[in-house]
Scaffold this motif. Sequence first.
Motif, mmCIF file in Angstrom:
data_model
loop_
_atom_site.group_PDB
_atom_site.id
_atom_site.type_symbol
_atom_site.label_atom_id
_atom_site.label_comp_id
_atom_site.label_asym_id
_atom_site.label_seq_id
_atom_site.Cartn_x
_atom_site.Cartn_y
_atom_site.Cartn_z
ATOM 1 N N GLU A 295 20.669 -25.567 8.054
ATOM 2 C CA GLU A 295 21.198 -26.096 6.815
ATOM 3 C C GLU A 295 21.438 -25.146 5.826
ATOM 4 O O GLU A 295 22.311 -25.057 5.014
ATOM 5 C CB GLU A 295 20.192 -27.065 6.325
ATOM 6 C CG GLU A 295 20.264 -27.716 4.915
ATOM 7 C CD GLU A 295 21.680 -28.385 5.066
ATOM 8 O OE1 GLU A 295 22.310 -28.565 3.762
ATOM 9 O OE2 GLU A 295 22.203 -28.892 5.968
ATOM 10 N N ALA A 296 20.655 -23.915 5.887
ATOM 11 C CA ALA A 296 20.868 -22.756 5.213
ATOM 12 C C ALA A 296 22.073 -22.185 5.741
ATOM 13 O O ALA A 296 23.063 -21.870 4.335
ATOM 14 C CB ALA A 296 19.715 -21.799 5.610
ATOM 15 N N TRP A 297 22.650 -22.280 6.803
ATOM 16 C CA TRP A 297 23.780 -21.468 7.007
ATOM 17 C C TRP A 297 25.015 -22.507 6.381
ATOM 18 O O TRP A 297 25.992 -22.015 5.963
ATOM 19 C CB TRP A 297 24.268 -21.638 8.613
ATOM 20 C CG TRP A 297 25.055 -20.900 9.116
ATOM 21 C CD1 TRP A 297 26.461 -20.989 9.396
ATOM 22 C CD2 TRP A 297 24.953 -19.458 9.579
ATOM 23 N NE1 TRP A 297 27.193 -20.007 9.825
ATOM 24 C CE2 TRP A 297 26.322 -18.948 9.849
ATOM 25 C CE3 TRP A 297 23.858 -18.517 9.644
ATOM 26 C CZ2 TRP A 297 26.570 -17.758 10.572
ATOM 27 C CZ3 TRP A 297 24.092 -17.290 10.115
ATOM 28 C CH2 TRP A 297 25.556 -16.780 10.628
ATOM 29 N N ARG A 298 24.946 -23.812 6.659
ATOM 30 C CA ARG A 298 25.778 -24.777 5.888
ATOM 31 C C ARG A 298 25.848 -24.839 4.467
ATOM 32 O O ARG A 298 27.063 -24.729 3.827
ATOM 33 C CB ARG A 298 25.606 -26.332 6.297
ATOM 34 C CG ARG A 298 25.761 -26.493 7.743
ATOM 35 C CD ARG A 298 25.802 -27.933 8.096
ATOM 36 N NE ARG A 298 24.492 -28.540 8.080
ATOM 37 C CZ ARG A 298 23.624 -28.857 8.906
ATOM 38 N NH1 ARG A 298 23.915 -28.609 9.959
ATOM 39 N NH2 ARG A 298 22.224 -29.096 9.034
ATOM 40 N N LEU A 299 24.839 -24.594 3.874
ATOM 41 C CA LEU A 299 24.943 -24.607 2.376
ATOM 42 C C LEU A 299 25.452 -23.221 1.667
ATOM 43 O O LEU A 299 26.338 -23.340 0.737
ATOM 44 C CB LEU A 299 23.379 -24.660 1.851
ATOM 45 C CG LEU A 299 22.810 -26.036 1.957
ATOM 46 C CD1 LEU A 299 21.130 -25.634 1.586
ATOM 47 C CD2 LEU A 299 23.048 -26.933 1.003
ATOM 48 N N GLU B 289 14.858 -43.854 0.829
ATOM 49 C CA GLU B 289 16.101 -44.190 0.923
ATOM 50 C C GLU B 289 16.735 -42.649 0.532
ATOM 51 O O GLU B 289 18.153 -42.528 0.894
ATOM 52 C CB GLU B 289 16.648 -45.221 -0.149
ATOM 53 C CG GLU B 289 16.001 -46.788 0.499
ATOM 54 C CD GLU B 289 16.534 -47.234 1.654
ATOM 55 O OE1 GLU B 289 17.905 -46.656 1.994
ATOM 56 O OE2 GLU B 289 15.896 -47.584 2.500
ATOM 57 N N GLY B 290 16.272 -42.122 -0.488
ATOM 58 C CA GLY B 290 16.850 -40.882 -0.983
ATOM 59 C C GLY B 290 16.821 -40.096 0.185
ATOM 60 O O GLY B 290 17.833 -39.208 0.297
ATOM 61 N N MET B 291 15.873 -39.582 0.841
ATOM 62 C CA MET B 291 15.784 -38.922 2.082
ATOM 63 C C MET B 291 16.991 -39.210 3.157
ATOM 64 O O MET B 291 17.683 -38.287 3.526
ATOM 65 C CB MET B 291 14.477 -38.857 2.830
ATOM 66 C CG MET B 291 13.079 -38.111 2.147
ATOM 67 S SD MET B 291 12.117 -37.928 3.151
ATOM 68 C CE MET B 291 11.506 -39.571 3.351
ATOM 69 N N LEU C 242 19.915 -36.662 4.196
ATOM 70 C CA LEU C 242 20.125 -36.420 5.699
ATOM 71 C C LEU C 242 21.447 -36.793 6.006
ATOM 72 O O LEU C 242 22.069 -36.142 7.059
ATOM 73 C CB LEU C 242 19.141 -36.922 6.401
ATOM 74 C CG LEU C 242 17.550 -36.146 6.061
ATOM 75 C CD1 LEU C 242 16.573 -37.228 6.589
ATOM 76 C CD2 LEU C 242 17.642 -34.772 6.584
ATOM 77 N N ASN C 243 22.116 -37.931 5.715
ATOM 78 C CA ASN C 243 23.287 -38.263 6.217
ATOM 79 C C ASN C 243 24.383 -37.537 5.874
ATOM 80 O O ASN C 243 25.547 -37.785 6.172
ATOM 81 C CB ASN C 243 23.357 -39.733 5.903
ATOM 82 C CG ASN C 243 22.696 -40.809 6.767
ATOM 83 O OD1 ASN C 243 22.327 -40.534 8.095
ATOM 84 N ND2 ASN C 243 22.083 -41.818 6.302
ATOM 85 N N THR C 244 24.288 -36.573 5.064
ATOM 86 C CA THR C 244 25.267 -35.804 4.421
ATOM 87 C C THR C 244 25.103 -34.538 5.147
ATOM 88 O O THR C 244 26.243 -33.508 5.072
ATOM 89 C CB THR C 244 25.323 -35.306 2.875
ATOM 90 O OG1 THR C 244 23.945 -34.673 2.743
ATOM 91 C CG2 THR C 244 25.063 -36.623 2.000
ATOM 92 N N PHE C 245 24.300 -34.207 5.971
ATOM 93 C CA PHE C 245 24.141 -32.826 6.978
ATOM 94 C C PHE C 245 25.340 -32.622 7.768
ATOM 95 O O PHE C 245 25.587 -33.956 8.470
ATOM 96 C CB PHE C 245 22.827 -32.853 7.660
ATOM 97 C CG PHE C 245 21.673 -32.404 6.621
ATOM 98 C CD1 PHE C 245 21.678 -32.637 5.396
ATOM 99 C CD2 PHE C 245 20.494 -31.978 7.327
ATOM 100 C CE1 PHE C 245 20.539 -32.123 4.547
ATOM 101 C CE2 PHE C 245 19.489 -31.624 6.618
ATOM 102 C CZ PHE C 245 19.575 -31.664 5.175
ATOM 103 N N GLY C 246 26.079 -31.567 7.905
ATOM 104 C CA GLY C 246 27.065 -31.517 8.774
ATOM 105 C C GLY C 246 26.718 -31.283 10.232
ATOM 106 O O GLY C 246 25.614 -31.452 10.624
#
Length: 306
Positions: free
Chosen positions: A192-196, A244-246, A250-254
């Motif tokens: 996730e760090a790499w994606r951000l 629901e927020g989590m 999480l569903n937006t992670f690539g």
Amino acid sequence: SGLIGRSWAMVFAAEGFKVKLYDIAQQQLTSALENIGKQMKELEESGFLKGSLSAEQQLSLISTCTDLKTAVEGATFIQECTPENLELKKKIFSQLDLIVGDKVILSSSTSCLLPSKLFTGLKHVKQCIVSHPVNPPYFVPLVEIVPHPETDPSTSERTYALMKKIGQSPVKLNREIEGFVLNRLQYAVISEAWRLVGEGIVSPTDLDLVMSDGLGMRYAFIGPLETMHLNAEGISNYCDRYREGMKLVLNTFGPVPEFSGEIQQKINQAMSEKIPAVPKALDARRKQRDDYLTGLAKLKKEMKSN
């Protein structure tokens, strides 16, 4: 007798265990012993040496050997620390399998090779286990204990007890899984760090700051599950509030990144500006890291005793 082997030797010697450090090259062993002695002396001078014995007493417990059969004679626990190469590790364990008895524990420091790939087919498979340390094990106490499907439960229990005795923090995995636990968590964060950074959300240096001065502050003392528990009125309340927020986030992670190309170059440039990728600069930062880890370990020990 590389970095991990030296660190393990120091951890065992700190608790008064006799250690035989094995390698195929005498010069490598001579260098290792000199390095261990230097480290122990520095730790003693700074007040961070583990155990009740002096640096000189601990060093006297460590001997070296270039003959494998002689090295393991009389051993109760063998910790393999060869490079992360499956064929090399299988070779050393097949050699050990021919010369050890039925009581010694055969343990590997591997960080990602599955026990089923390392130990299957060995005569002493019931005595085989992975004891994966965190680098550097002298300063970071966690050890992941991972059994082969045929590992005898007593092997796991004895290894766990030994790790506790030498001051490490063992965790038992009930079965093997790719990456074990620590690297699965670490890789999730790295991914996730790499994606951000790749998506231009944040700079590489600011990304690291989020961990070092944010999440890492908390995770030095409590884990993610206890964090959830404390950040609401218990786990159930946390899930009710943030479920629901989590899921939305999480569903937006690539997809899994390639860890190459332009993003690699961008991160490499930022890290190299902070710490030039040359031995002298990297070693200096590693020493600073180890000094910080030593201080943190001491602080945690003091806080727990209070």
